[in-house]
Design an enzyme around this catalytic site. Structure first.
Site, PDB file in Angstrom:
ATOM      1  N   ASN A 133     -35.289  45.848  15.788  1.00  0.00           N
ATOM      2  CA  ASN A 133     -34.811  45.321  14.752  1.00  0.00           C
ATOM      3  C   ASN A 133     -35.811  46.147  13.542  1.00  0.00           C
ATOM      4  O   ASN A 133     -35.115  46.337  12.400  1.00  0.00           O
ATOM      5  CB  ASN A 133     -34.953  43.790  14.660  1.00  0.00           C
ATOM      6  CG  ASN A 133     -33.873  43.214  15.302  1.00  0.00           C
ATOM      7  OD1 ASN A 133     -32.801  43.459  14.854  1.00  0.00           O
ATOM      8  ND2 ASN A 133     -33.905  42.763  16.506  1.00  0.00           N
ATOM      9  N   HIS A 159     -33.351  35.206  15.255  1.00  0.00           N
ATOM     10  CA  HIS A 159     -33.117  34.502  16.247  1.00  0.00           C
ATOM     11  C   HIS A 159     -32.064  34.996  17.028  1.00  0.00           C
ATOM     12  O   HIS A 159     -30.902  34.834  16.500  1.00  0.00           O
ATOM     13  CB  HIS A 159     -33.311  33.113  16.097  1.00  0.00           C
ATOM     14  CG  HIS A 159     -33.547  32.059  17.296  1.00  0.00           C
ATOM     15  ND1 HIS A 159     -34.364  32.269  18.013  1.00  0.00           N
ATOM     16  CD2 HIS A 159     -32.489  31.448  18.154  1.00  0.00           C
ATOM     17  CE1 HIS A 159     -34.404  31.502  19.255  1.00  0.00           C
ATOM     18  NE2 HIS A 159     -33.261  31.042  19.316  1.00  0.00           N
TER      19      HIS A 159
HETATM   20  C1  GRF Z   1     -34.459  40.343  19.224  1.00  0.00           C
HETATM   21  O1  GRF Z   1     -33.591  39.780  20.332  1.00  0.00           O
HETATM   22  C2  GRF Z   1     -34.737  39.101  18.443  1.00  0.00           C
HETATM   23  O2  GRF Z   1     -33.588  38.415  17.984  1.00  0.00           O
HETATM   24  C3  GRF Z   1     -35.683  38.196  18.940  1.00  0.00           C
HETATM   25  O3  GRF Z   1     -36.606  39.054  19.643  1.00  0.00           O
HETATM   26  C4  GRF Z   1     -35.966  40.539  20.008  1.00  0.00           C
HETATM   27  C5  GRF Z   1     -36.602  41.392  19.363  1.00  0.00           C
HETATM   28  O4  GRF Z   1     -36.292  42.626  19.814  1.00  0.00           O
HETATM   29  N1  GRF Z   1     -36.410  37.406  17.974  1.00  0.00           N
HETATM   30  P1  GRF Z   1     -36.582  43.851  18.842  1.00  0.00           P
HETATM   31  O5  GRF Z   1     -38.443  44.032  19.337  1.00  0.00           O
HETATM   32  O6  GRF Z   1     -36.446  43.908  17.580  1.00  0.00           O
HETATM   33  O7  GRF Z   1     -36.161  45.215  19.849  1.00  0.00           O
END
Ligand code: GRF
Length: 211
Positions: free
Chosen positions: A14, A109
């Protein structure tokens, strides 16, 4: 120019999506720093390769949550953030930390809140037999995985799904809604009134699918 500080604990996909969107869409913002509570978070390498400042504040070096959160906040504040983005940051934050960043702390989330707060959301969605699942970007409040919703992405749950296939479908949409939400914030287009968020566009992304 707004300063964004992103907190990660792991792979940081993300965070990557936000870094790319910031550059490609020429936001009036810069990623001032990526901070992790884990030195081995692989997302740190991505940030370093793009000359983004990185820092590690390990929770293991602090005896209390309060001590860790104070050290983390000091590190974050050294970058003068207008916005702090939690992107897979796997620590429960104290009320004092959340209050300090009131109105400028976003989280994503992997569920359609208020369903499935906490961990293992995809397994729990499959166990519950829901037909729609998704992800939520929200302002952070002192209640875990709670707070005014900025945007949600809804995806179908297929009978063939495993937690991994469902997670992958949701994650793809996370990479769409989180950059969008951050873009609205840094361009001053989000309004927060009585725990309700008003945005300049649709706050719901629907991935349709029929079996
Ligand atoms: C994602 O699914 C987010 O929604 C959750 O943890 C995960 C993190 O993934 N809070 P990344 O580290 O962004 O790949």
């Amino acid at each position: 120019m707004k300063n964004i500080v992103i907190l990660i604990s792991g792979r940081g996909s993300n965070m990557e999506a936000i870094v790319h969107a910031c550059a490609q869409r020429q936001w009036p913002a810069r990623i001032a720093a990526v901070i992790s509570n884990k030195a081995d978070a692989s997302g740190l390498q991505f940030a370093q390769a793009r000359d983004i400042a990185t820092a590690v504040v390990s929770h293991k070096n602090y005896a209390s949550r309060e001590g860790f959160d104070a050290a983390l906040a000091a590190q974050i504040d050294s970058y003068q953030p207008d916005l702090v983005v939690l992107a897979g940051f796997m620590r429960v934050l104290t009320d004092a930390f959340v209050a300090h960043y009131d109105g400028r702390l976003l989280n994503i989330h992997p569920s359609l809140l208020p369903s499935f707060p906490g961990l293992h959301t995809h397994e729990r969605a499959l166990e519950a037999g829901v037909k729609v699942h998704g992800a939520t970007v929200h302002f952070v409040t002192s209640t875990l995985d709670h707070g005014p919703v900025v945007m949600q992405a809804a995806v179908p749950v297929l009978s063939s799904d495993t937690p991994d296939t469902l997670a992958a479908r949701v994650l793809q949409q996370e990479h769409v809604i989180y950059p969008q939400a951050v873009q609205w914030f840094v361009s001053g287009q989000l309004q927060l009134a009585e725990s309700c968020v008003k945005a300049p566009g649709s706050q719901l992304l629907m991935l349709r699918g029929i079996e």
